[in-house]
Design a protein around this motif. Structure first.
Motif, PDB file in Angstrom:
ATOM      1  N   PRO A  54      15.113   9.826   9.575  1.00  0.00           N
ATOM      2  CA  PRO A  54      15.181   9.254   8.231  1.00  0.00           C
ATOM      3  C   PRO A  54      13.942   8.432   7.869  1.00  0.00           C
ATOM      4  CG  PRO A  54      17.228   8.892   9.421  1.00  0.00           C
ATOM      5  CD  PRO A  54      16.236   9.401  10.416  1.00  0.00           C
ATOM      6  N   PRO A  55      13.253   8.756   6.789  1.00  0.00           N
ATOM      7  CA  PRO A  55      12.072   7.987   6.373  1.00  0.00           C
ATOM      8  C   PRO A  55      12.372   6.497   6.183  1.00  0.00           C
ATOM      9  CG  PRO A  55      12.199  10.042   5.147  1.00  0.00           C
ATOM     10  CD  PRO A  55      13.485   9.928   5.914  1.00  0.00           C
ATOM     11  N   ALA A  56      13.602   6.171   5.786  1.00  0.00           N
ATOM     12  CA  ALA A  56      13.951   4.758   5.577  1.00  0.00           C
ATOM     13  C   ALA A  56      13.844   3.952   6.867  1.00  0.00           C
ATOM     14  CB  ALA A  56      15.368   4.650   5.015  1.00  0.00           C
ATOM     15  N   PHE A  57      13.925   4.627   8.016  1.00  0.00           N
ATOM     16  CA  PHE A  57      13.831   3.936   9.300  1.00  0.00           C
ATOM     17  C   PHE A  57      12.394   3.891   9.812  1.00  0.00           C
ATOM     18  CE2 PHE A  57      18.218   4.935   8.910  1.00  0.00           C
ATOM     19  CZ  PHE A  57      18.887   3.937   9.592  1.00  0.00           C
ATOM     20  N   LEU A  58      11.493   4.514   9.077  1.00  0.00           N
ATOM     21  CA  LEU A  58      10.084   4.539   9.445  1.00  0.00           C
ATOM     22  C   LEU A  58       9.287   4.003   8.265  1.00  0.00           C
ATOM     23  CD1 LEU A  58      10.005   8.152  10.964  1.00  0.00           C
ATOM     24  CD2 LEU A  58      10.542   6.006  12.125  1.00  0.00           C
ATOM     25  N   PRO A  59       9.330   2.689   8.037  1.00  0.00           N
ATOM     26  CA  PRO A  59       8.696   2.121   6.841  1.00  0.00           C
ATOM     27  C   PRO A  59       7.209   2.416   6.724  1.00  0.00           C
ATOM     28  CG  PRO A  59       9.328   0.393   8.411  1.00  0.00           C
ATOM     29  CD  PRO A  59       9.978   1.648   8.864  1.00  0.00           C
ATOM     30  N   TYR A  60       6.555   2.694   7.850  1.00  0.00           N
ATOM     31  CA  TYR A  60       5.119   2.966   7.785  1.00  0.00           C
ATOM     32  C   TYR A  60       4.817   4.272   7.058  1.00  0.00           C
ATOM     33  CZ  TYR A  60       6.093   5.663  12.115  1.00  0.00           C
ATOM     34  OH  TYR A  60       6.598   6.527  13.049  1.00  0.00           O
ATOM     35  N   LEU A  61       5.810   5.150   6.899  1.00  0.00           N
ATOM     36  CA  LEU A  61       5.587   6.395   6.166  1.00  0.00           C
ATOM     37  C   LEU A  61       5.297   6.137   4.687  1.00  0.00           C
ATOM     38  CD1 LEU A  61       8.319   8.795   7.629  1.00  0.00           C
ATOM     39  CD2 LEU A  61       5.914   8.577   8.293  1.00  0.00           C
ATOM     40  N   ALA A  62       5.676   4.953   4.221  1.00  0.00           N
ATOM     41  CA  ALA A  62       5.434   4.610   2.811  1.00  0.00           C
ATOM     42  C   ALA A  62       4.027   4.062   2.580  1.00  0.00           C
ATOM     43  CB  ALA A  62       6.471   3.589   2.344  1.00  0.00           C
ATOM     44  N   HIS A  63       3.238   3.932   3.636  1.00  0.00           N
ATOM     45  CA  HIS A  63       1.875   3.433   3.468  1.00  0.00           C
ATOM     46  C   HIS A  63       1.080   4.445   2.616  1.00  0.00           C
ATOM     47  CE1 HIS A  63      -2.285   2.304   4.396  1.00  0.00           C
ATOM     48  NE2 HIS A  63      -1.799   1.117   4.751  1.00  0.00           N
ATOM     49  N   PRO A  64       0.278   3.970   1.688  1.00  0.00           N
ATOM     50  CA  PRO A  64      -0.482   4.871   0.802  1.00  0.00           C
ATOM     51  C   PRO A  64      -1.296   5.940   1.534  1.00  0.00           C
ATOM     52  CG  PRO A  64      -0.662   2.616   0.026  1.00  0.00           C
ATOM     53  CD  PRO A  64       0.061   2.553   1.343  1.00  0.00           C
ATOM     54  N   ALA A  65      -1.849   5.571   2.694  1.00  0.00           N
ATOM     55  CA  ALA A  65      -2.669   6.539   3.434  1.00  0.00           C
ATOM     56  C   ALA A  65      -1.825   7.706   3.952  1.00  0.00           C
ATOM     57  CB  ALA A  65      -3.373   5.845   4.599  1.00  0.00           C
ATOM     58  N   ILE A  66      -0.587   7.433   4.320  1.00  0.00           N
ATOM     59  CA  ILE A  66       0.289   8.489   4.821  1.00  0.00           C
ATOM     60  C   ILE A  66       0.853   9.301   3.663  1.00  0.00           C
ATOM     61  CG2 ILE A  66       2.439   8.958   6.070  1.00  0.00           C
ATOM     62  CD1 ILE A  66       1.804   6.557   7.844  1.00  0.00           C
ATOM     63  N   GLU A  67       1.231   8.640   2.592  1.00  0.00           N
ATOM     64  CA  GLU A  67       1.710   9.360   1.411  1.00  0.00           C
ATOM     65  C   GLU A  67       0.628  10.296   0.879  1.00  0.00           C
ATOM     66  OE1 GLU A  67       3.127   6.394  -1.317  1.00  0.00           O
ATOM     67  OE2 GLU A  67       5.164   6.507  -0.490  1.00  0.00           O
ATOM     68  N   ALA A  68      -0.627   9.828   0.904  1.00  0.00           N
ATOM     69  CA  ALA A  68      -1.732  10.657   0.413  1.00  0.00           C
ATOM     70  C   ALA A  68      -1.999  11.845   1.324  1.00  0.00           C
ATOM     71  CB  ALA A  68      -2.999   9.805   0.287  1.00  0.00           C
ATOM     72  N   ALA A  69      -1.634  11.726   2.611  1.00  0.00           N
ATOM     73  CA  ALA A  69      -1.882  12.801   3.572  1.00  0.00           C
ATOM     74  C   ALA A  69      -0.959  13.995   3.369  1.00  0.00           C
ATOM     75  CB  ALA A  69      -1.750  12.268   4.993  1.00  0.00           C
ATOM     76  N   GLY A  70       0.182  13.783   2.695  1.00  0.00           N
ATOM     77  CA  GLY A  70       1.056  14.898   2.362  1.00  0.00           C
ATOM     78  C   GLY A  70       2.272  15.053   3.261  1.00  0.00           C
TER      79      GLY A  70
END
Length: 325
Positions: A54-70
């Motif tokens: 679950p992405p909600a349990f991995l808050p670092y996935l919301a970092h702009p650099a990761i969101e931009a990576a796709g």
């Protein structure tokens, strides 16, 4: 047997502890589940609408650099996290929880062990061995799918829990081992409940739900045994238990910085973004909030056992930010 008392007001405590895992023969996953925990052939199609973790349990996935990576990078990081979680679970079940269970089975604790408690402990030991098996089986498949080669032989949390035992006086180690099992089982049941609410890859969901069904019973069992044991401890043992419990809970919510940095670099996330992610995850406030939220079931079990009726315990845990004073 003499009626147990709280040790505070010396009045008999009314309870009805069962010390069982319910109808184990008809409910334990190792006896009843038909899942093979193999990755589904349509796993890539499932990932269009589902997740590895679950992405909600991995808050670092919301970092702009990761969101931009796709999306592909997000799935890879989630898969790496799941493999790390499963590798850790395999070791936790064998090296920590089952060692804790052995203290019950072999009469190492400073309390009489009723036959029903011992029988349930033997069943629980069997459950944990199976959890290690299916955790490892699934981890190997996902690691192969994503070519995840760098997997820590010993996750940081296991290393730190072993270090906690190593610095414990030998005559107190059985109690410390039991407390490790108690915290682990009450925490993981809550974690699995939350994780299972998300839409995950089918085999991952099957495995986690089967695990949860067992751990819900394990959590109740360990809570009952802790309650029973707490009433038998003398003042010195209670002081030791309180301090050890706090150390254990804090350890369970620390971030494995080395592994996380390695995972993020493997996904080619920039070092500047990695530093921001680690700084956010390891701040004092973040650590306290993770522990306070994640240890709810553990803290509730302590409260029901009368642990916080002792003012020193209340102050100790309040100062650590785990409860309100």
């Amino acid at each position: 047997m003499k009626a147990l008392t709280t040790g505070l007001d010396e009045k008999p405590l009314s309870w009805s502890l069962q010390f069982t895992l319910g109808d184990w023969n008809n409910h334990a996953t190792v006896r009843t589940s038909h899942h093979d925990y193999q990755l589904p052939p349509d796993v890539q199609q499932q990932l269009l609408t589902r997740f590895w973790f679950p992405p909600a349990f991995l808050p670092y996935l919301a970092h702009p650099a990761i969101e931009a990576a796709g999306t592909d990078v997000m799935h890879r990081l989630s898969a790496c996290h799941l493999v790390h979680f499963l590798d850790y679970t395999t070791l936790l079940e064998h090296r920590i929880v089952n060692r804790a269970v052995e203290t019950i089975i072999h009469g190492e604790l400073p309390a009489y062990v009723p036959p029903r408690m011992k029988n349930a402990a033997l069943q629980l030991y069997t459950d944990e061995g199976y959890h290690a098996l299916f955790s490892n089986r699934l981890a190997e498949q996902i690691a192969k799918l994503y070519a995840i080669a760098e997997r820590p032989v010993m996750p940081l949390r296991i290393t730190r829990l072993n270090a906690l035992i190593a610095r414990t006086p030998e005559n107190s180690r059985p109690l410390a081992w039991f407390l490790l099992g108690f915290v682990s089982e009450t925490i993981i049941a809550r974690e699995l409940l939350d994780v299972c609410r998300e839409s995950l890859v089918s085999s991952v969901s099957d495995m986690l739900r089967d695990h949860l069904a067992d751990e819900a019973r394990h959590s109740r069992y360990f809570s009952e045994v802790f309650h029973y044991l707490w009433l038998t401890l003398n003042g010195r043992q209670r002081v030791f238990a309180a301090r050890t419990l706090l150390d254990i809970i804090v350890t369970f919510f620390e971030v494995d910085e080395r592994w996380l940095k390695q995972s993020l670099r493997g996904a080619r996330i920039a070092d500047s973004a990695i530093c921001e992610i680690l700084d956010s995850a390891t701040s004092v406030g973040a650590r306290r909030q993770r522990a306070r939220n994640g240890a709810v079931a553990t803290l509730d079990a302590l409260s029901k056992a009368g642990f916080f009726a002792l003012p020193n315990n209340l102050k100790l845990f309040a100062r650590a930010g785990l409860i309100d004073e």
